[in-house]
Write an enzyme that holds these catalytic residues in place. Structure first.
Site, PDB file in Angstrom:
ATOM      1  N   SER A 136       0.746   3.444   4.497  1.00  0.00           N
ATOM      2  CA  SER A 136       0.114   4.452   5.335  1.00  0.00           C
ATOM      3  C   SER A 136       1.126   5.023   6.337  1.00  0.00           C
ATOM      4  CB  SER A 136      -1.115   3.858   6.020  1.00  0.00           C
ATOM      5  OG  SER A 136      -1.957   4.842   6.554  1.00  0.00           O
ATOM      6  N   HIS A 155      -8.168   4.071   0.293  1.00  0.00           N
ATOM      7  CA  HIS A 155      -7.056   3.766   1.187  1.00  0.00           C
ATOM      8  C   HIS A 155      -7.106   2.295   1.599  1.00  0.00           C
ATOM      9  CE1 HIS A 155      -3.831   4.923   3.902  1.00  0.00           C
ATOM     10  NE2 HIS A 155      -4.411   4.194   4.849  1.00  0.00           N
ATOM     11  N   ASP A 202      -8.355   8.189  -1.939  1.00  0.00           N
ATOM     12  CA  ASP A 202      -7.705   8.186  -0.629  1.00  0.00           C
ATOM     13  C   ASP A 202      -7.393   9.633  -0.246  1.00  0.00           C
ATOM     14  OD1 ASP A 202      -6.145   7.828   1.639  1.00  0.00           O
ATOM     15  OD2 ASP A 202      -4.545   6.729   0.604  1.00  0.00           O
TER      16      ASP A 202
END
Length: 309
Positions: free
Chosen positions: A157, A281, A251
Site C-alpha cells: 500500500s 486490499h 482493490d
C-alpha cells in the site's frame, strides 16, 4: 471473477462496524483500525526464525530483522520492508505476520522499517527515513547478515509507494537495489483511475479514507503529480530494479499497480504482475479471515526466491 466469499464475509463484518459513520475516521481511529487488523492475520508459520531489533547507526530509525527458520549467520538476500497504513498508521508490529511469512516463504531476511508517520511528521519525513534505511543497510550489509548484491525493497500500500520512490531515487544517487516487491501499491496520490472510481465505496479501502491519507501526508504547495508522492507520474522508468507487483481485483488501487507494470515493461524492466482474483486490499494480511492469503504469500515468497536466485 466474483468477490471471494471469505473476502465478502470480512467486508460484511467491516461494514457492520462502520454502519453509522458519516465521515472519514480520525487519525487515532485509523491507527487503532490498522492495529486491530493484526488480529485477522491468522496463525504464524509453523516454523519461524528469529527476530532482532536494531536502531540504525546515526539515525533514530528502528528496524526489526526477521530471518527464516534455520538461517544462521550466513549472508542472505534481504528485503527492506516499508509497511502500509496511508503514511500515518501502522508499524513493525501491525505487519509482523506479513514480514514473518515473507521471510519464511522467500528464504530471505526482511528488515521492517519503523519510519516516521504523518501528520506529526508530514512529507518528506517518511521518505527520508526510508532512503536513509536503504543507504545504511546497503553500506553495512554484512553487519545485517545480508548479501550486498541481493538487497531489495518491498512494501504494501503506502509502504509500496515509498519503496518505488526509493528506487527512483537510488538509480540516480543511491545504492544498487536488486528488486522491488510491491503489494497493492499506491502509485498515484489522487488515484485518477477507473478502479478508484468503481471500487472506492464498499470494498474495504474507501475513497474518502484515501483522500484523508493524502491530506494528512501532504504539505502546502506539494503537487499531487510530484513523482515523490505519485511515482506513476515519473515519466522515466528506465534503469529501475526488476519488479514483482501484486494487486487485488477488488482493490481501488488495482489499476495503479497494473499501470506501473506496463510502464516498467515499456522501459525494458523485467516485471511480473499478478492480479489476485476475487481479492480486496490488504488481503495478504488477513489470513485468519481469508484463507487464500496464505496461498498468495507462499507464491510471492517463491517469486522472491526465484528473483534472488
Amino acid at each position: 471473477m466474483a468477490l471471494d466469499r471469505f473476502a465478502r464475509r470480512f467486508l460484511d463484518l467491516a461494514a457492520a462496524g462502520a454502519r453509522n459513520r458519516k465521515s472519514a475516521p480520525t487519525v487515532a481511529e485509523m491507527r487503532r483500525g490498522i492495529e486491530a487488523l493484526a488480529a485477522f492475520a491468522g496463525p504464524p508459520p509453523a516454523r519461524q526464525g528469529d527476530a532482532r531489533d536494531f536502531v540504525l547507526p546515526g539515525k533514530a530509525i528502528n528496524i526489526r530483522i526477521y530471518s527464516p527458520f534455520g538461517a544462521g549467520s550466513a549472508p542472505l538476500p534481504g528485503l527492506i520492508y516499508f509497511h502500509g497504513g496511508g503514511w500515518l498508521s501502522g508499524g513493525i508490529g501491525s505487519h509482523e505476520a506479513i514480514s514473518r511469512a515473507l521471510a519464511e516463504a522467500g528464504r530471505c531476511r526482511i528488515l521492517s522499517v519503523d519510519y516516521r508517520l504523518a501528520p506529526e511528521h508530514r512529507f518528506p519525513a517518511a521518505l527520508e527515513d526510508c532512503r536513509d534505511a536503504v543507504a545504511i543497510v546497503a553500506a553495512q550489509a554484512a553487519e545485517f547478515g545480508l548479501d550486498p548484491k541481493r538487497i531489495g525493497v518491498a512494501g504494501d500500500s503506502a509502504g509500496a509507494n515509498l519503496a518505488v520512490v526509493v528506487c527512483q531515487w537510488a538509480r540516480r544517487s543511491g545504492p544498487r537495489i536488486a528488486l522491488q516487491a510491491l503489494l497493492c501499491p499506491v502509485m498515484d496520490a489522487l488515484g485518477r483511475t477507473q478502479s478508484r472510481q468503481a471500487l472506492g465505496v464498499g470494498h474495504f479501502l474507501e475513497e474518502r479514507t484515501l483522500i484523508a491519507y493524502w491530506e494528512h501526508y501532504r504539505i502546502a504547495g506539494l503537487d499531487p503529480d510530484d513523482p515523490r508522492v505519485s511515482p506513476l507520474r515519473a515519466g522515466d522508468f528506465r534503469d529501475l530494479p526488476p519488479a514483482l507487483i501484486h494487486t487485488a481485483e477488488y482493490d481501488p488501487l488495482c489499476d495503479e499497480g497494473a499501470l506501473y507494470a506496463v510502464e516498467l515493461a515499456r522501459a525494458g524492466i523485467k516485471v511480473r504482475h499478478c492480479q489476485h482474483p476475487g481479492m480486496i486490499h490488504h488481503f495478504y494480511g488477513l489470513g485468519g479471515a481469508i484463507p487464500y492469503a496464505a496461498t498468495a504469500l507462499a507464491a510471492i515468497g517463491a517469486e522472491i526466491r526465484e528473483a534472488f536466485a
